[in-house]
Design a protein around this motif. Structure first.
Motif, PDB file in Angstrom:
ATOM      1  N   LEU A 143      30.664  18.630  66.728  1.00 31.60           N
ATOM      2  CA  LEU A 143      31.009  19.262  68.004  1.00 31.60           C
ATOM      3  C   LEU A 143      30.888  20.781  67.897  1.00 31.60           C
ATOM      4  CD1 LEU A 143      34.112  17.178  69.159  1.00 31.60           C
ATOM      5  CD2 LEU A 143      31.937  17.380  70.386  1.00 31.60           C
ATOM      6  N   GLY A 144      31.359  21.333  66.775  1.00 28.39           N
ATOM      7  CA  GLY A 144      31.237  22.767  66.565  1.00 28.39           C
ATOM      8  C   GLY A 144      29.798  23.224  66.510  1.00 28.39           C
ATOM      9  N   TYR A 145      28.949  22.422  65.892  1.00 24.82           N
ATOM     10  CA  TYR A 145      27.516  22.749  65.829  1.00 24.82           C
ATOM     11  C   TYR A 145      26.903  22.811  67.224  1.00 24.82           C
ATOM     12  CZ  TYR A 145      22.518  21.845  65.204  1.00 24.82           C
ATOM     13  OH  TYR A 145      21.144  21.897  65.284  1.00 24.82           O
ATOM     14  N   VAL A 146      27.203  21.817  68.051  1.00 25.59           N
ATOM     15  CA  VAL A 146      26.647  21.800  69.411  1.00 25.59           C
ATOM     16  C   VAL A 146      27.186  22.980  70.225  1.00 25.59           C
ATOM     17  CG1 VAL A 146      26.529  20.487  71.559  1.00 25.59           C
ATOM     18  CG2 VAL A 146      26.275  19.307  69.371  1.00 25.59           C
ATOM     19  N   LEU A 147      28.475  23.271  70.095  1.00 24.01           N
ATOM     20  CA  LEU A 147      29.065  24.393  70.838  1.00 24.01           C
ATOM     21  C   LEU A 147      28.485  25.725  70.376  1.00 24.01           C
ATOM     22  CD1 LEU A 147      32.804  23.257  71.038  1.00 24.01           C
ATOM     23  CD2 LEU A 147      31.114  23.312  72.897  1.00 24.01           C
ATOM     24  N   CYS A 148      28.269  25.892  69.075  1.00 21.35           N
ATOM     25  CA  CYS A 148      27.635  27.122  68.572  1.00 21.35           C
ATOM     26  C   CYS A 148      26.199  27.244  69.078  1.00 21.35           C
ATOM     27  CB  CYS A 148      27.665  27.141  67.048  1.00 21.35           C
ATOM     28  SG  CYS A 148      29.295  27.436  66.339  1.00 21.35           S
ATOM     29  N   SER A 149      25.516  26.125  69.187  1.00 23.96           N
ATOM     30  CA  SER A 149      24.152  26.140  69.730  1.00 23.96           C
ATOM     31  C   SER A 149      24.167  26.519  71.205  1.00 23.96           C
ATOM     32  CB  SER A 149      23.492  24.767  69.545  1.00 23.96           C
ATOM     33  OG  SER A 149      23.418  24.416  68.184  1.00 23.96           O
TER      34      SER A 149
ATOM     35  N   ARG B  73       8.200  23.213  69.836  1.00 23.76           N
ATOM     36  CA  ARG B  73       8.740  22.061  69.106  1.00 23.76           C
ATOM     37  C   ARG B  73       9.653  21.178  69.952  1.00 23.76           C
ATOM     38  NH1 ARG B  73       5.648  21.633  64.499  1.00 23.76           N
ATOM     39  NH2 ARG B  73       5.120  23.738  63.801  1.00 23.76           N
ATOM     40  N   ARG B  74       9.998  21.573  71.150  1.00 18.75           N
ATOM     41  CA  ARG B  74      10.920  20.841  72.030  1.00 18.75           C
ATOM     42  C   ARG B  74      12.284  20.617  71.365  1.00 18.75           C
ATOM     43  NH1 ARG B  74       7.511  22.436  74.774  1.00 18.75           N
ATOM     44  NH2 ARG B  74       6.262  21.306  76.322  1.00 18.75           N
ATOM     45  N   GLU B  75      12.706  21.617  70.568  1.00 19.17           N
ATOM     46  CA  GLU B  75      13.997  21.534  69.888  1.00 19.17           C
ATOM     47  C   GLU B  75      14.994  22.489  70.530  1.00 19.17           C
ATOM     48  OE1 GLU B  75      15.042  19.753  66.592  1.00 19.17           O
ATOM     49  OE2 GLU B  75      13.766  18.510  67.837  1.00 19.17           O
ATOM     50  N   GLY B  76      15.000  22.532  71.865  1.00 20.77           N
ATOM     51  CA  GLY B  76      15.927  23.381  72.585  1.00 20.77           C
ATOM     52  C   GLY B  76      17.324  22.798  72.618  1.00 20.77           C
ATOM     53  N   LEU B  77      18.191  23.441  73.380  1.00 16.93           N
ATOM     54  CA  LEU B  77      19.594  23.022  73.439  1.00 16.93           C
ATOM     55  C   LEU B  77      19.727  21.583  73.902  1.00 16.93           C
ATOM     56  CD1 LEU B  77      22.616  23.772  73.252  1.00 16.93           C
ATOM     57  CD2 LEU B  77      22.475  24.409  75.675  1.00 16.93           C
ATOM     58  N   LEU B  78      18.924  21.154  74.869  1.00 13.64           N
ATOM     59  CA  LEU B  78      19.015  19.778  75.363  1.00 13.64           C
ATOM     60  C   LEU B  78      18.811  18.786  74.225  1.00 13.64           C
ATOM     61  CD1 LEU B  78      19.200  17.645  77.560  1.00 13.64           C
ATOM     62  CD2 LEU B  78      16.759  17.995  78.015  1.00 13.64           C
ATOM     63  N   THR B  79      17.776  18.980  73.433  1.00 10.19           N
ATOM     64  CA  THR B  79      17.492  18.068  72.329  1.00 10.19           C
ATOM     65  C   THR B  79      18.611  18.091  71.296  1.00 10.19           C
ATOM     66  OG1 THR B  79      15.117  18.414  72.637  1.00 10.19           O
ATOM     67  CG2 THR B  79      15.810  17.466  70.548  1.00 10.19           C
ATOM     68  N   LEU B  80      19.071  19.292  70.941  1.00  8.15           N
ATOM     69  CA  LEU B  80      20.134  19.409  69.940  1.00  8.15           C
ATOM     70  C   LEU B  80      21.424  18.751  70.428  1.00  8.15           C
ATOM     71  CD1 LEU B  80      19.592  23.099  68.747  1.00  8.15           C
ATOM     72  CD2 LEU B  80      18.581  20.997  67.845  1.00  8.15           C
ATOM     73  N   ALA B  81      21.742  18.934  71.705  1.00 13.40           N
ATOM     74  CA  ALA B  81      22.943  18.315  72.266  1.00 13.40           C
ATOM     75  C   ALA B  81      22.828  16.788  72.250  1.00 13.40           C
ATOM     76  CB  ALA B  81      23.177  18.819  73.684  1.00 13.40           C
ATOM     77  N   LEU B  82      21.635  16.272  72.500  1.00 11.25           N
ATOM     78  CA  LEU B  82      21.445  14.817  72.464  1.00 11.25           C
ATOM     79  C   LEU B  82      21.577  14.294  71.033  1.00 11.25           C
ATOM     80  CD1 LEU B  82      18.527  14.333  75.015  1.00 11.25           C
ATOM     81  CD2 LEU B  82      20.941  13.729  75.307  1.00 11.25           C
ATOM     82  N   TYR B  83      21.078  15.048  70.044  1.00  8.52           N
ATOM     83  CA  TYR B  83      21.304  14.649  68.651  1.00  8.52           C
ATOM     84  C   TYR B  83      22.806  14.525  68.383  1.00  8.52           C
ATOM     85  CZ  TYR B  83      16.425  16.001  67.540  1.00  8.52           C
ATOM     86  OH  TYR B  83      15.058  16.115  67.490  1.00  8.52           O
TER      87      TYR B  83
ATOM     88  N   LEU C 231      26.171  22.159  57.871  1.00  7.58           N
ATOM     89  CA  LEU C 231      26.317  21.866  56.444  1.00  7.58           C
ATOM     90  C   LEU C 231      27.686  21.253  56.151  1.00  7.58           C
ATOM     91  CD1 LEU C 231      24.646  25.022  54.842  1.00  7.58           C
ATOM     92  CD2 LEU C 231      23.657  22.740  55.156  1.00  7.58           C
ATOM     93  N   GLY C 232      28.705  21.716  56.881  1.00  8.06           N
ATOM     94  CA  GLY C 232      30.034  21.132  56.697  1.00  8.06           C
ATOM     95  C   GLY C 232      30.070  19.670  57.077  1.00  8.06           C
ATOM     96  N   ALA C 233      29.424  19.315  58.184  1.00 11.53           N
ATOM     97  CA  ALA C 233      29.375  17.911  58.606  1.00 11.53           C
ATOM     98  C   ALA C 233      28.637  17.065  57.572  1.00 11.53           C
ATOM     99  CB  ALA C 233      28.699  17.797  59.972  1.00 11.53           C
ATOM    100  N   LEU C 234      27.521  17.582  57.057  1.00  7.47           N
ATOM    101  CA  LEU C 234      26.791  16.861  56.018  1.00  7.47           C
ATOM    102  C   LEU C 234      27.636  16.713  54.754  1.00  7.47           C
ATOM    103  CD1 LEU C 234      23.191  18.364  56.340  1.00  7.47           C
ATOM    104  CD2 LEU C 234      23.855  15.987  56.750  1.00  7.47           C
ATOM    105  N   GLY C 235      28.370  17.764  54.413  1.00  9.49           N
ATOM    106  CA  GLY C 235      29.229  17.687  53.241  1.00  9.49           C
ATOM    107  C   GLY C 235      30.300  16.629  53.377  1.00  9.49           C
ATOM    108  N   CYS C 236      30.943  16.551  54.539  1.00  6.33           N
ATOM    109  CA  CYS C 236      31.956  15.511  54.782  1.00  6.33           C
ATOM    110  C   CYS C 236      31.349  14.119  54.662  1.00  6.33           C
ATOM    111  CB  CYS C 236      32.576  15.703  56.161  1.00  6.33           C
ATOM    112  SG  CYS C 236      33.594  17.179  56.326  1.00  6.33           S
TER     113      CYS C 236
END
Length: 438
Positions: A92-98, A117-127, A379-384
């Protein structure tokens, strides 16, 4: 008591509905989305897959969110907050920072959907939404791995046909084939993903999943897609993909063994890796990627190392220093870097210039586009999730399968590109690692 019983029944019904919706989404992503190339071949494959990704994911998120809301109506809000895991908060923090990066970006209009690359906010939020919803509503099921295996088998058979000189489905422009890569057209394309680097990223998810699925679930037929994927990976010879695939296969091995053998396996693998490191460090004149690694370990970094990645990273780092905290906005790097590559086009007998629109390192790309805070959340989410993987992989096969796939992708991501053609498969594996069954 009757009211509580009715509420419990309604909640169970909503949970089953949400799980069914998630199953349908997963099956479509692991089959139809994987195999879909669009009507215009490789020249428009990004647009074709992007539209299908948006359609499937937005519909799923809407349907799953409605089902989730029905469940949480009867749950205490404080209890709900306590149930949110650290990886979910960090996502959630990652999406909000984005989102904040997008609002603060001088290129805000481009950051919403992204540029090339079509990696805008919409795509990141959907991830992020897929990660959170699947992690809460889905359950790992062996038949989903079967669906993925069948689709990857078809993708690999198509790729092998192309490697043999064919052009099934007319994915290449008329008169061209895979062997014309780098001369008659820029890049190299195979299978139903397109660019071989992105196909290699999907292989880093698929190969470990099929290997550990065949072993731990005793689904021997998964050896068929496993063999096909390994064959195509070797033929493509994408260094980052081979490294990620090897990491996803080898590093989780101790977790797959019983406790008596686990320590010995970890010592053996650690010893082999240390010996390999010493060999690369001490032996000069090694070929290809190994020779470049030797030079880097001795402090010699040439711009052309890693197919030009050192050159790219140097230029991206300059952009990072200009806007370190919130970046320039999702997928806006091409607006900030003027450096370019030159390539002689033999077909047109002209010199073509290619700009830098991504860092070719997913973590550095987040730092440049969304800033330091977004990268720390990621990175924190991946670490958890890594801690969860290590703790549970020995007891739960699904955790081993999904975690090894995530590990393989993350290793290649150090040299790779995030795009909707390949990243959704990583996000799905990561989400399934975070489900309540794991």
């Amino acid at each position: 008591r009757r009211t509580a019983g009715r509420a419990g029944t309604q909640m169970n019904r909503s949970a089953r509905t949400a799980e069914t919706v998630s199953d349908v989404y997963l099956a479509l992503m692991l089959s139809a989305f994987l195999l879909w190339t669009g009507p215009d071949g490789y020249t428009k494959i990004l647009e074709a897959k992007y539209r299908l990704f948006l359609l499937l994911t937005i519909v799923y998120c809407a349907a799953a969110a409605l089902s989730a809301l029905r469940q949480i109506r009867t749950v205490c809000f404080c209890k709900l907050l306590r149930a949110v895991r650290p990886a979910e908060w960090l996502m959630l923090g990652y999406v909000l920072c984005s989102l904040l990066s997008t609002f603060l970006s001088p290129w805000r209009a481009d950051a919403w959907l992204g540029l090339s690359r079509r990696e805008g906010l919409l795509t990141l939020a959907l991830y992020g939404a897929v990660f959170l919803l699947l992690g809460r509503l889905a359950r790992p099921k062996a038949w989903l791995l079967d669906v993925f295996g069948a689709a990857m088998s078809l993708c690999c058979l198509l790729a092998l046909w192309q490697l043999a000189g064919g052009n099934p489905l007319s994915l290449y422009p008329k008169g061209l084939a895979y062997s014309d890569a780098g001369t008659a057209y820029s890049g190299a394309y195979l299978g139903t993903i397109g660019n071989t680097d992105l196909l290699a990223a999907v292989m880093c998810v698929a190969v470990p999943a099929f290997f550990y699925g065949a072993w731990k679930l005793r689904r021997c037929w998964l050896l068929v897609p496993l063999t096909l994927c390994v064959t195509v990976s070797v033929r493509m010879n994408v260094s980052a993909g081979l490294l990620g695939t090897a990491a996803g296969l080898v590093l989780p091995l101790p977790l797959a063994l019983d406790e008596k053998k686990r320590r010995a396996a970890a010592i053996i693998i650690g010893g082999v890796l240390f010996a390999a490191f010493l060999a690369v460090f001490l032996l000069p004149g090694l070929p290809g990627m190994l020779g470049e690694a030797h030079a880097l370990l001795h402090g010699r970094a040439e711009d052309d190392f890693g197919s030009g990645r050192i050159y790219i990273w140097k230029n991206v780092w300059q952009a990072v220093k200009e806007r370190p905290l919130f970046g320039g906005g999702p997928d806006t790097l091409s607006r900030r870097i003027t450096a370019y590559f030159e390539r002689y086009d033999e077909a047109g007998h002209i010199v073509r210039r290619t700009g830098i629109d991504t860092a070719h390192n997913e973590n550095l790309n987040i730092l440049a586009n969304q800033g330091l805070f977004a990268l720390l959340c990621w990175l924190g989410a991946l670490g958890c999730s890594a801690v969860r993987f290590v703790r549970r992989a020995g007891e739960r096969p699904a955790a081993l399968i999904c975690g090894s796939a995530v590990l393989g992708y993350c290793v290649q991501a150090f040299f790779g590109i995030s795009m909707c053609l390949s990243t959704p498969f990583f996000v799905i594996a990561w989400a399934m690692l975070e489900t309540r069954e794991n």
